[in-house]
Design a protein around this motif. Structure first.
Motif, mmCIF file in Angstrom:
data_model
loop_
_atom_site.group_PDB
_atom_site.id
_atom_site.type_symbol
_atom_site.label_atom_id
_atom_site.label_comp_id
_atom_site.label_asym_id
_atom_site.label_seq_id
_atom_site.Cartn_x
_atom_site.Cartn_y
_atom_site.Cartn_z
ATOM 1 N N ALA A 275 -4.765 0.978 10.756
ATOM 2 C CA ALA A 275 -5.737 -0.118 10.815
ATOM 3 C C ALA A 275 -5.089 -1.435 10.396
ATOM 4 N N LEU A 276 -4.270 -1.399 9.357
ATOM 5 C CA LEU A 276 -3.561 -2.613 8.933
ATOM 6 C C LEU A 276 -2.578 -3.075 10.002
ATOM 7 N N TYR B 254 0.832 -1.205 0.000
ATOM 8 C CA TYR B 254 0.000 0.000 0.000
ATOM 9 C C TYR B 254 0.867 1.255 0.000
ATOM 10 N N SER C 187 -0.423 8.412 0.942
ATOM 11 C CA SER C 187 -0.730 7.399 1.956
ATOM 12 C C SER C 187 -1.716 7.930 2.987
ATOM 13 N N ASN C 188 -2.697 7.115 3.307
ATOM 14 C CA ASN C 188 -3.646 7.411 4.361
ATOM 15 C C ASN C 188 -3.134 6.710 5.617
ATOM 16 N N TYR C 189 -2.662 7.500 6.578
ATOM 17 C CA TYR C 189 -2.033 6.907 7.748
ATOM 18 C C TYR C 189 -3.036 6.228 8.676
ATOM 19 N N TRP C 190 -4.315 6.583 8.594
ATOM 20 C CA TRP C 190 -5.340 5.862 9.344
ATOM 21 C C TRP C 190 -5.481 4.448 8.793
ATOM 22 N N TYR C 191 -5.390 4.321 7.493
ATOM 23 C CA TYR C 191 -5.475 3.001 6.858
ATOM 24 C C TYR C 191 -4.269 2.147 7.244
ATOM 25 N N ILE C 192 -3.097 2.746 7.257
ATOM 26 C CA ILE C 192 -1.887 2.026 7.663
ATOM 27 C C ILE C 192 -2.002 1.607 9.130
ATOM 28 N N SER D 9 -4.478 -4.787 12.659
ATOM 29 C CA SER D 9 -4.875 -6.104 12.151
ATOM 30 C C SER D 9 -3.711 -7.082 12.272
#
Length: 76
Positions: free
Chosen positions: A62-63, A48, A55-60, A66
């Motif tokens: 969340a990953l 990603y 880059s969306n750091y919220w998405y990173i 996970s």
């Protein structure tokens, strides 16, 4: 090394780790699953980060959480 080459290597790494994990599940190998399941999320984060223009750091994040969930639930 160009960004395009890095993206290709990140894609290959993610596909390789995912394929090995699927094979580990198919042949019911606990060792392969133990080694490769935690590597799926970091390789996806790398993919990603290399592919996304911004880059969306919220998405990173969340990953990453996970990934932590996968690690903490390995023995279950």
């Amino acid at each position: 090394m160009s960004q395009k080459n890095i993206s290709k290597y990140a894609t290959f790494l993610f596909l390789l780790i995912s394929t090995i994990e699927i094979v580990g599940v198919a042949i019911d190998s606990a060792l392969i699953q133990l080694l490769f399941k935690p590597l799926i999320m970091p390789s996806l984060i790398l993919l990603y980060y290399c592919v996304a223009e911004k880059s969306n750091y919220w998405y990173i994040a969340a990953l990453f959480y996970s990934f932590l969930g996968d690690v903490f639930l390995l023995d279950k």
